[in-house]
Design a protein around this motif. Structure first.
Motif, mmCIF file in Angstrom:
data_model
loop_
_atom_site.group_PDB
_atom_site.id
_atom_site.type_symbol
_atom_site.label_atom_id
_atom_site.label_comp_id
_atom_site.label_asym_id
_atom_site.label_seq_id
_atom_site.Cartn_x
_atom_site.Cartn_y
_atom_site.Cartn_z
ATOM 1 N N THR A 86 4.165 -1.197 1.184
ATOM 2 C CA THR A 86 5.355 -0.366 1.337
ATOM 3 C C THR A 86 6.571 -1.131 0.840
ATOM 4 O O THR A 86 6.690 -2.338 1.051
ATOM 5 C CB THR A 86 5.582 0.042 2.800
ATOM 6 O OG1 THR A 86 5.880 -1.122 3.586
ATOM 7 C CG2 THR A 86 4.362 0.735 3.385
ATOM 8 N N GLU A 112 3.385 2.807 -1.353
ATOM 9 C CA GLU A 112 4.281 3.750 -0.680
ATOM 10 C C GLU A 112 5.728 3.323 -0.911
ATOM 11 O O GLU A 112 6.173 2.275 -0.425
ATOM 12 C CB GLU A 112 3.985 3.786 0.821
ATOM 13 C CG GLU A 112 2.623 4.362 1.189
ATOM 14 C CD GLU A 112 2.581 5.879 1.081
ATOM 15 O OE1 GLU A 112 3.642 6.500 0.896
ATOM 16 O OE2 GLU A 112 1.467 6.443 1.188
ATOM 17 N N ASP A 115 10.613 4.221 3.309
ATOM 18 C CA ASP A 115 10.613 3.614 4.633
ATOM 19 C C ASP A 115 9.190 3.394 5.130
ATOM 20 O O ASP A 115 8.402 4.338 5.239
ATOM 21 C CB ASP A 115 11.372 4.533 5.597
ATOM 22 C CG ASP A 115 11.683 3.873 6.929
ATOM 23 O OD1 ASP A 115 10.912 2.987 7.357
ATOM 24 O OD2 ASP A 115 12.697 4.239 7.545
ATOM 25 N N GLU A 118 8.026 5.438 8.120
ATOM 26 C CA GLU A 118 7.625 6.805 7.797
ATOM 27 C C GLU A 118 6.259 6.804 7.106
ATOM 28 O O GLU A 118 5.425 7.684 7.364
ATOM 29 C CB GLU A 118 8.673 7.460 6.899
ATOM 30 C CG GLU A 118 10.025 7.661 7.571
ATOM 31 C CD GLU A 118 11.056 8.260 6.637
ATOM 32 O OE1 GLU A 118 10.679 8.601 5.476
ATOM 33 O OE2 GLU A 118 12.224 8.396 7.040
ATOM 34 N N ALA A 119 6.026 5.812 6.277
ATOM 35 C CA ALA A 119 4.762 5.745 5.546
ATOM 36 C C ALA A 119 3.572 5.568 6.481
ATOM 37 O O ALA A 119 2.521 6.180 6.284
ATOM 38 C CB ALA A 119 4.799 4.603 4.531
ATOM 39 N N ASP A 121 3.031 6.629 9.331
ATOM 40 C CA ASP A 121 2.651 7.882 9.994
ATOM 41 C C ASP A 121 1.705 8.719 9.145
ATOM 42 O O ASP A 121 1.019 9.602 9.660
ATOM 43 C CB ASP A 121 3.898 8.705 10.325
ATOM 44 C CG ASP A 121 4.647 8.167 11.535
ATOM 45 O OD1 ASP A 121 4.023 7.455 12.339
ATOM 46 O OD2 ASP A 121 5.843 8.455 11.668
ATOM 47 N N ARG A 122 1.645 8.430 7.851
ATOM 48 C CA ARG A 122 0.783 9.206 6.959
ATOM 49 C C ARG A 122 -0.640 8.648 6.903
ATOM 50 O O ARG A 122 -1.490 9.190 6.186
ATOM 51 C CB ARG A 122 1.394 9.243 5.554
ATOM 52 C CG ARG A 122 2.720 9.982 5.481
ATOM 53 C CD ARG A 122 3.134 10.270 4.057
ATOM 54 N NE ARG A 122 3.648 9.110 3.360
ATOM 55 C CZ ARG A 122 4.924 8.735 3.367
ATOM 56 N NH1 ARG A 122 5.810 9.421 4.085
ATOM 57 N NH2 ARG A 122 5.314 7.680 2.690
ATOM 58 N N THR A 145 5.213 1.585 16.369
ATOM 59 C CA THR A 145 4.667 2.636 15.514
ATOM 60 C C THR A 145 3.213 2.371 15.140
ATOM 61 O O THR A 145 2.372 3.281 15.142
ATOM 62 C CB THR A 145 5.521 2.773 14.234
ATOM 63 O OG1 THR A 145 6.882 3.030 14.599
ATOM 64 C CG2 THR A 145 5.016 3.913 13.368
#
Length: 222
Positions: A86, A112, A115, A118-119, A121-122, A145
């Protein structure tokens, strides 16, 4: 980069550790020429060893820069492994693609842009190894997270656990020892909050190792 061990000890650790290939040497030279903060060969070798010891199949990085730490990780992954890089800087992420491809690791890499929080979460878990090396004031948030996605027997490594340009070590030490540090900048506070969080988690065992700029290593026990 501000090493926490002497130059002679760092040289000794490098001499004993695995030899970097030509691509890693090129990446180290780029960091030196541009003053780019990267984990360095001592920590890189430790990351590779961590991936081997955990039989890692899936790895996630919060902050990958131009792929230096990912490159070290990648050799330990099986052919069907997955390594998520990321990065918020598009140029750096493109460099990471080039370096990973140069080393023959493009097939295991996922890139990715944006952020990292946010990545992540995928992606479904589990992850066997995680590197946290982005904004210091967001380390704790990154751990929260990714925590549910870390496998039992997996490892979370956080860079800059002792020092970095903006980190005030004397104040970090005061916090660790339960003393009043006075006013603390957000970078130092971010590291302190992260360390308090992971050391207080009953599902993880954490130590800090004086390699590079210091790394916090948290092993998931349950």
């Amino acid at each position: 980069m501000v090493d926490v061990i002497s130059d002679e000890i760092a040289r000794f650790v490098r001499a004993i550790g695995p030899d970097p290939d030509e691509t890693l040497i090129e990446m180290d030279e780029r960091a030196a020429a541009e003053g780019f903060p990267h984990v360095g060969p001592e920590v890189g070798a430790f990351l590779r060893m961590t991936a081997r010891l955990t039989d890692a199949r899936r790895i996630f990085e919060f902050g990958s820069g131009y792929g230096y730490s990912a490159y070290w990780f990648a050799e330990a992954l099986p052919e069907d492994g997955e390594l998520v890089l990321t990065e918020v800087d598009e140029d750096e992420l493109e460099l990471a693609r080039e370096y990973m491809a140069e080393g023959g690791y493009d097939d295991v890499a996922r890139y990715e842009l944006g952020d990292a929080l946010e990545a992540v979460d995928r992606y479904d878990g589990p992850f066997d190894a995680v590197l946290i090396d982005h904004q210091k004031h967001r380390y704790e948030e990154a751990f929260e997270t990714v925590r549910p996605k870390v496998s039992v027997g997996g490892v979370v490594v956080a860079d800059n656990a002792i020092t970095a340009g903006p980190i005030e070590f004397e104040k970090l030490l005061a916090i660790a020892e339960g003393r009043d540090p006075g006013e603390v900048n957000e970078h130092t506070r971010g590291i302190a909050d992260y360390l308090e969080r992971v050391t207080g988690d009953p599902s993880f065992e954490t130590i800090v190792l004086p390699l590079g700029e210091g790394i916090a290593v948290s092993y998931r026990t349950e």
